[in-house]
Design a protein around this motif. Structure first.
Motif, short mmCIF file in Angstrom:
data_model
loop_
_atom_site.label_atom_id
_atom_site.label_comp_id
_atom_site.label_asym_id
_atom_site.label_seq_id
_atom_site.Cartn_x
_atom_site.Cartn_y
_atom_site.Cartn_z
N SER A 161 7.53 7.38 6.27
CA SER A 161 8.59 7.23 5.59
C SER A 161 9.74 6.21 6.28
O SER A 161 9.65 6.07 7.40
CB SER A 161 9.61 8.39 5.21
N LYS B 212 13.74 -0.63 -6.14
CA LYS B 212 12.59 -0.38 -6.59
C LYS B 212 11.49 -0.80 -5.59
O LYS B 212 12.02 -1.84 -4.90
CB LYS B 212 12.42 -0.95 -7.92
N GLU C 72 5.49 -2.43 -10.19
CA GLU C 72 6.61 -1.33 -9.85
C GLU C 72 5.78 -0.26 -9.33
O GLU C 72 4.89 0.32 -10.37
CB GLU C 72 7.56 -1.34 -10.80
N VAL C 73 5.97 0.36 -8.05
CA VAL C 73 5.02 1.62 -7.79
C VAL C 73 6.24 2.75 -7.38
O VAL C 73 5.64 3.88 -7.62
CB VAL C 73 4.40 1.48 -6.57
N ALA C 74 7.52 2.28 -7.46
CA ALA C 74 8.44 3.36 -7.14
C ALA C 74 9.95 2.92 -7.75
O ALA C 74 10.17 1.89 -7.26
CB ALA C 74 8.44 3.91 -5.78
N GLU C 75 10.36 3.89 -8.28
CA GLU C 75 12.00 3.66 -8.57
C GLU C 75 12.81 4.57 -7.54
O GLU C 75 12.80 5.78 -8.03
CB GLU C 75 12.34 3.81 -9.90
N ALA D 41 6.54 7.23 1.52
CA ALA D 41 5.62 6.72 0.67
C ALA D 41 4.34 7.65 0.18
O ALA D 41 3.77 7.55 -0.67
CB ALA D 41 4.70 5.50 1.58
N LYS E 144 4.73 10.63 -1.18
CA LYS E 144 5.21 11.04 -2.46
C LYS E 144 4.54 10.15 -3.76
O LYS E 144 4.53 10.70 -4.87
CB LYS E 144 6.75 11.02 -2.90
N TYR E 145 4.35 8.88 -3.52
CA TYR E 145 3.77 8.16 -4.34
C TYR E 145 2.29 7.64 -4.26
O TYR E 145 1.94 6.91 -4.94
CB TYR E 145 4.62 6.57 -4.50
N SER E 146 1.52 8.24 -3.13
CA SER E 146 0.17 8.23 -2.99
C SER E 146 -0.10 6.72 -2.80
O SER E 146 -1.13 6.23 -3.30
CB SER E 146 -0.78 8.69 -4.14
N LEU E 147 0.66 6.01 -2.02
CA LEU E 147 0.45 4.74 -1.62
C LEU E 147 -0.47 4.30 -0.60
O LEU E 147 -0.36 5.07 0.55
CB LEU E 147 1.82 3.88 -1.54
N TYR F 206 4.21 -4.36 0.83
CA TYR F 206 5.20 -3.82 -0.26
C TYR F 206 6.23 -4.77 -0.22
O TYR F 206 6.74 -5.27 0.68
CB TYR F 206 5.36 -2.48 -0.23
#
Length: 78
Positions: A1, A17, A25-28, A45, A47-50, A55
């Protein structure tokens, strides 16, 4: 993070974003009105499985007096 910090001179609409290198867009992280002041937004990151890689994050601030947009690059290393 990681923490993304920004300051507002006055009440503003703020959008923050995250995009991949293809421009998708991968996260807002933020889409809200905020009072003037200093802020930090935590981007986790996981939380978004990146996956690891490059980025971009874009912050857009708008109010009666100005519209401001800034994009910065960041690297995710797992």
């Amino acid at each position: 993070s990681t923490k993304i910090s920004f300051s507002l001179k006055q009440n503003s609409d703020v959008k923050l974003k995250i995009y991949n290198t293809e421009g998708k867009e991968v996260a807002e992280l933020l889409n809200d009105k905020r009072d003037g002041g200093n802020y930090e937004v935590v981007f986790d990151a996981a939380k978004y499985s990146l996956s690891s890689g490059s980025y971009f994050y874009t912050i857009n601030i708008s109010n009666m007096n100005e519209n401001f947009t800034q994009t910065k690059k960041m690297f995710l290393i797992k």
